[in-house]
Write a protein that holds these residues in place. Structure first.
Motif, mmCIF file in Angstrom:
data_model
loop_
_atom_site.group_PDB
_atom_site.id
_atom_site.type_symbol
_atom_site.label_atom_id
_atom_site.label_comp_id
_atom_site.label_asym_id
_atom_site.label_seq_id
_atom_site.Cartn_x
_atom_site.Cartn_y
_atom_site.Cartn_z
ATOM 1 N N TYR A 30 0.828 -1.217 0.000
ATOM 2 C CA TYR A 30 0.000 0.000 0.000
ATOM 3 C C TYR A 30 0.863 1.268 0.000
ATOM 4 C CZ TYR A 30 -3.727 3.234 1.463
ATOM 5 O OH TYR A 30 -4.620 4.275 1.548
ATOM 6 N N ARG A 31 1.791 1.353 0.920
ATOM 7 C CA ARG A 31 2.627 2.558 1.021
ATOM 8 C C ARG A 31 3.659 2.631 -0.102
ATOM 9 N NH1 ARG A 31 0.440 1.322 5.622
ATOM 10 N NH2 ARG A 31 -0.026 2.923 7.196
ATOM 11 N N ALA A 32 4.228 1.484 -0.449
ATOM 12 C CA ALA A 32 5.217 1.476 -1.533
ATOM 13 C C ALA A 32 4.586 1.885 -2.857
ATOM 14 C CB ALA A 32 5.836 0.084 -1.654
ATOM 15 N N ASP A 33 3.342 1.469 -3.097
ATOM 16 C CA ASP A 33 2.669 1.840 -4.344
ATOM 17 C C ASP A 33 2.362 3.334 -4.383
ATOM 18 O OD1 ASP A 33 2.783 -0.711 -5.336
ATOM 19 O OD2 ASP A 33 0.745 -1.250 -4.775
ATOM 20 N N LEU A 34 2.006 3.916 -3.247
ATOM 21 C CA LEU A 34 1.800 5.364 -3.212
ATOM 22 C C LEU A 34 3.091 6.105 -3.531
ATOM 23 C CD1 LEU A 34 -0.539 5.704 -0.101
ATOM 24 C CD2 LEU A 34 -1.108 6.396 -2.441
ATOM 25 N N ARG A 35 4.194 5.642 -2.971
ATOM 26 C CA ARG A 35 5.482 6.280 -3.276
ATOM 27 C C ARG A 35 5.829 6.118 -4.754
ATOM 28 N NH1 ARG A 35 6.774 3.931 1.808
ATOM 29 N NH2 ARG A 35 7.841 2.182 0.782
ATOM 30 N N ARG A 36 5.513 4.958 -5.323
ATOM 31 C CA ARG A 36 5.774 4.732 -6.743
ATOM 32 C C ARG A 36 4.980 5.739 -7.584
ATOM 33 N NH1 ARG A 36 7.350 -0.091 -9.458
ATOM 34 N NH2 ARG A 36 7.055 -1.198 -7.473
ATOM 35 N N SER A 37 3.704 5.926 -7.255
ATOM 36 C CA SER A 37 2.877 6.866 -8.019
ATOM 37 C C SER A 37 3.375 8.291 -7.851
ATOM 38 C CB SER A 37 1.415 6.757 -7.579
ATOM 39 O OG SER A 37 0.834 5.565 -8.054
ATOM 40 N N ARG A 210 -3.248 17.021 -20.907
ATOM 41 C CA ARG A 210 -2.435 16.538 -22.013
ATOM 42 C C ARG A 210 -1.367 15.579 -21.485
ATOM 43 N NH1 ARG A 210 -6.204 18.722 -23.770
ATOM 44 N NH2 ARG A 210 -6.355 20.408 -25.293
ATOM 45 N N GLN A 211 -0.606 14.996 -22.412
ATOM 46 C CA GLN A 211 0.521 14.112 -22.067
ATOM 47 C C GLN A 211 0.073 12.994 -21.129
ATOM 48 O OE1 GLN A 211 3.929 16.460 -20.760
ATOM 49 N NE2 GLN A 211 3.203 18.201 -21.965
ATOM 50 N N LEU A 212 -1.020 12.339 -21.495
ATOM 51 C CA LEU A 212 -1.635 11.337 -20.632
ATOM 52 C C LEU A 212 -0.904 10.009 -20.709
ATOM 53 C CD1 LEU A 212 -5.250 12.248 -21.683
ATOM 54 C CD2 LEU A 212 -4.351 12.491 -19.385
ATOM 55 N N ARG A 213 -0.683 9.423 -19.531
ATOM 56 C CA ARG A 213 -0.121 8.070 -19.461
ATOM 57 C C ARG A 213 -0.824 7.320 -18.340
ATOM 58 N NH1 ARG A 213 5.521 7.659 -17.932
ATOM 59 N NH2 ARG A 213 5.140 9.525 -16.683
ATOM 60 N N ALA A 214 -1.245 6.092 -18.607
ATOM 61 C CA ALA A 214 -1.835 5.226 -17.590
ATOM 62 C C ALA A 214 -0.854 4.096 -17.326
ATOM 63 C CB ALA A 214 -3.179 4.685 -18.050
ATOM 64 N N LEU A 215 -0.371 4.015 -16.092
ATOM 65 C CA LEU A 215 0.689 3.078 -15.741
ATOM 66 C C LEU A 215 0.187 2.103 -14.680
ATOM 67 C CD1 LEU A 215 3.443 5.802 -15.402
ATOM 68 C CD2 LEU A 215 3.085 4.295 -17.360
ATOM 69 N N PRO A 216 0.375 0.805 -14.879
ATOM 70 C CA PRO A 216 -0.102 -0.171 -13.890
ATOM 71 C C PRO A 216 0.772 -0.179 -12.648
ATOM 72 C CG PRO A 216 1.120 -1.276 -15.611
ATOM 73 C CD PRO A 216 1.031 0.170 -16.028
ATOM 74 N N LEU A 217 0.238 -0.755 -11.586
ATOM 75 C CA LEU A 217 1.000 -0.999 -10.374
ATOM 76 C C LEU A 217 1.227 -2.503 -10.239
ATOM 77 C CD1 LEU A 217 -0.821 1.704 -8.353
ATOM 78 C CD2 LEU A 217 1.650 1.614 -8.648
ATOM 79 N N PRO A 218 2.271 -2.918 -9.535
ATOM 80 C CA PRO A 218 2.638 -4.331 -9.531
ATOM 81 C C PRO A 218 1.834 -5.166 -8.532
ATOM 82 C CG PRO A 218 4.216 -3.075 -8.249
ATOM 83 C CD PRO A 218 3.254 -2.073 -8.841
ATOM 84 N N GLY A 219 2.109 -6.467 -8.556
ATOM 85 C CA GLY A 219 1.511 -7.367 -7.580
ATOM 86 C C GLY A 219 0.062 -7.679 -7.883
ATOM 87 N N GLY A 223 -3.761 -4.309 -13.072
ATOM 88 C CA GLY A 223 -5.052 -4.314 -13.742
ATOM 89 C C GLY A 223 -6.185 -3.802 -12.879
ATOM 90 N N ILE A 224 -5.892 -3.502 -11.618
ATOM 91 C CA ILE A 224 -6.910 -3.023 -10.672
ATOM 92 C C ILE A 224 -6.609 -1.597 -10.232
ATOM 93 C CG2 ILE A 224 -7.878 -3.385 -8.354
ATOM 94 C CD1 ILE A 224 -7.406 -6.418 -8.860
ATOM 95 N N THR A 225 -5.335 -1.318 -9.938
ATOM 96 C CA THR A 225 -4.905 0.018 -9.532
ATOM 97 C C THR A 225 -3.909 0.558 -10.551
ATOM 98 O OG1 THR A 225 -5.093 -0.727 -7.235
ATOM 99 C CG2 THR A 225 -4.005 1.374 -7.606
ATOM 100 N N HIS A 226 -4.066 1.833 -10.892
ATOM 101 C CA HIS A 226 -3.180 2.467 -11.870
ATOM 102 C C HIS A 226 -2.754 3.842 -11.372
ATOM 103 C CE1 HIS A 226 -5.360 -0.443 -14.408
ATOM 104 N NE2 HIS A 226 -4.313 -0.415 -15.200
ATOM 105 N N THR A 227 -1.628 4.296 -11.907
ATOM 106 C CA THR A 227 -1.271 5.708 -11.830
ATOM 107 C C THR A 227 -1.586 6.322 -13.191
ATOM 108 O OG1 THR A 227 0.695 4.988 -10.613
ATOM 109 C CG2 THR A 227 0.494 7.333 -11.106
ATOM 110 N N VAL A 228 -2.411 7.350 -13.188
ATOM 111 C CA VAL A 228 -2.676 8.087 -14.426
ATOM 112 C C VAL A 228 -1.999 9.449 -14.281
ATOM 113 C CG1 VAL A 228 -4.399 8.990 -16.014
ATOM 114 C CG2 VAL A 228 -4.857 6.887 -14.735
ATOM 115 N N VAL A 229 -1.051 9.711 -15.164
ATOM 116 C CA VAL A 229 -0.256 10.939 -15.109
ATOM 117 C C VAL A 229 -0.655 11.833 -16.275
ATOM 118 C CG1 VAL A 229 2.077 11.885 -15.054
ATOM 119 C CG2 VAL A 229 1.629 9.623 -14.077
#
Length: 240
Positions: A30-37, A210-219, A223-229
């Motif tokens: 949970y915390r590591a994924d927030l830091r990743r995003s 603009r400059q949209l990217r949808a990036l998956p999270l691991p584990g 496919g359930i949680t993503h970072t959208v930048v």
């Protein structure tokens, strides 16, 4: 599918605030994924000279993730739940971190001129995501960046089934045990009712980002949680 909204949802989070960190701690990564995003904002120089907004900060876990990425930035953390915000503000923070009690749609108290906005687990919990995106775009400097860390399903039936299995097996029983069953039923259902990641990306594009990217999270969350930048348009992009 009955969901909680506005004041009713804020009250549910107020009630859950005391035990919220304990429950999120059982979510692997949970915390590591927030830091990743937060790192996916690609903030230069440890955030030195930057003004950042943590929108929907909850108990401050997302604020800590943003601070780890940008330790030299000014960070304004905003949440609609007084109970969650009280827990967040009681934690030790450096002088550059401040907290504001406000709904995500009403950012006047947070000021403007933000270089980046981080929004974790927020958009599926607001009544009008488009109004919040408009407020975020107004709060951002031209060219400012947005990172949304959210349960946005891929659209695959398999990922939808995994989410429901995890909720029924772990999330809902834990919520009932904590005395917050209604809130955790909402959290389960809100993910199923919210945009898939392609739909949310399209929503951001309609809002002018603009400059949209949808990036998956691991584990298990793949496919359930993503970072959208995304980025707010700069002055040249807004010129007809």
């Amino acid at each position: 599918m009955t969901l909680l909204h506005d004041g009713e949802l804020s009250a549910a989070f107020d009630h859950a605030a005391r035990r919220y960190d304990l429950l999120t701690a059982v979510n692997p990564g949970y915390r590591a994924d927030l830091r990743r995003s937060a790192r996916r904002l690609r903030l230069p120089g440890g955030g030195r000279g930057l003004r950042l907004l943590d929108l929907g900060c909850g108990t401050g876990t997302s604020t800590a993730a943003l601070l780890a990425t940008a330790p030299h930035a000014e960070i304004v953390a905003v949440d609609a739940s007084a109970g969650m915000l009280e827990r967040a503000a009681a934690k030790p923070w450096p002088p550059g971190v401040s907290f504001v009690h406000a709904p995500a749609e009403e950012l006047a108290g947070a000021g403007g001129g933000f270089d980046a906005v981080f929004a974790a687990y927020l958009f599926r919990n607001v009544t009008d995501p488009d109004a919040v995106l408009a407020a975020v775009r107004t709060a951002l400097e031209p060219g400012g960046r947005l990172a949304v860390h959210e349960y946005t399903l891929s659209g695959s039936a398999a990922h939808r089934a995994v989410w429901t299995a995890v909720c029924r097996g772990i999330v809902l029983p834990a919520g009932r045990l904590a005395g917050d069953g209604g809130l955790y039923r909402h959290l389960w259902r809100s993910v199923l009712a919210f945009d898939t990641v392609p739909e949310f990306t399209a929503r951001l594009r309609r809002a002018g980002f603009r400059q949209l990217r949808a990036l998956p999270l691991p584990g298990w969350q793949t496919g359930i949680t993503h970072t959208v930048v995304a980025a707010a348009p700069d002055a040249r992009q807004e010129t007809p």
